[in-house]
Enzyme design. Structure first.
Site, short mmCIF file in Angstrom:
data_model
loop_
_atom_site.label_atom_id
_atom_site.label_comp_id
_atom_site.label_asym_id
_atom_site.label_seq_id
_atom_site.Cartn_x
_atom_site.Cartn_y
_atom_site.Cartn_z
N LYS A 80 15.40 -14.23 -83.38
CA LYS A 80 16.35 -13.37 -82.67
C LYS A 80 17.77 -13.79 -83.01
O LYS A 80 18.07 -14.99 -83.10
CB LYS A 80 16.10 -13.45 -81.16
CG LYS A 80 16.92 -12.46 -80.35
CD LYS A 80 16.58 -12.55 -78.86
CE LYS A 80 17.41 -11.57 -78.04
NZ LYS A 80 17.08 -11.64 -76.60
N SER A 155 15.86 -7.51 -74.08
CA SER A 155 16.79 -7.45 -75.20
C SER A 155 16.20 -7.93 -76.52
O SER A 155 16.80 -7.75 -77.58
CB SER A 155 18.03 -8.30 -74.87
OG SER A 155 17.69 -9.68 -74.75
N SER A 179 13.68 -10.39 -70.88
CA SER A 179 14.06 -9.93 -72.21
C SER A 179 13.04 -10.17 -73.31
O SER A 179 13.22 -9.70 -74.43
CB SER A 179 15.39 -10.57 -72.63
OG SER A 179 16.47 -9.99 -71.93
#
Length: 211
Positions: A80, A155, A179
């Site tokens: 990420k 996210s 997330s």
């Protein structure tokens, strides 16, 4: 069953049994990214193909010589883009950090490097991890690989979508209020948020693993 459809454990078993090679694994995932990324839009930065292949060849040679013995060596992973990676862009999906090159690795990246994993790139997310759909990235909107008209959650939507689309066998994300758990559910995969403190959050927010 193709290489990119295998779990990490299955990849390791096939390596041990000499049914596949480290190079074949990385080549298969690179090809899969080339096939699927244009539609899914999971990556912000994709590792240069030549760099990834050179790295895995060096690792494979050291494994064959017996100098590297850990079982995760040469296994691809996605990261990420709020996790600092030395010498590479870490944008947090924001225009503010569009050209930020991290001068250091997050602790978790140091640990991955010690295990000789191969990063295939930095994954899309809601800007600064503030969002639940991965529609709020400066760079692109990630799609749910099961239905490109749907969101992958957020996210850590890029991480979840990349795993669900078999572009990486597993990925790192971050989770403060859902997330990773939400996009894992949206994309039909498994997401883990460890207990705070179990995994270092130094140089990024709370970590999770998706597979």
């Amino acid at each position: 069953m193709g290489i990119t459809e295998l779990t990490v454990h299955e990849l390791i078993e096939k390596l041990k049994n000499k049914e596949i090679t480290h190079e074949e694994i990385v080549e298969a995932y690179i090809k899969r990214i080339e096939e699927k990324e244009n539609n899914v839009q999971a990556f912000i930065t994709i590792t240069d193909k030549g760099k990834a292949l050179e790295e895995v060849r060096k690792i494979a040679e050291e494994v064959r010589k017996g100098n590297i013995t850990n079982e995760f060596a040469g296994i691809p992973i996605g990261i990420k883009d709020n996790i600092c990676t030395k010498g590479e862009k870490t944008t947090c999906a924001s225009k503010m950090l569009e050209n930020f090159i991290s001068p250091y690795d997050a602790t978790v990246i140091e640990k991955l490097n010690n295990e000789n994993l191969i990063s295939l790139g930095k994954l899309n997310m809601d800007e600064f991890a503030m969002g639940g759909s991965t529609e709020h990235s400066y760079f692109k909107k990630t799609k749910n690989p099961w239905n490109l008209g749907k969101v992958p959650g957020g996210s850590s939507g890029g991480s979840a979508a990349a795993v669900a689309a078999n572009m990486v066998p597993w990925a790192l994300g971050s989770d403060t209020g859902g997330s990773i758990r939400e996009p894992a559910a949206f994309c039909g995969i498994v997401g883990l948020k460890p207990t705070y403190g179990l995994v270092s959050r130094f140089r990024f927010s709370s970590i999770c693993i998706i597979a």
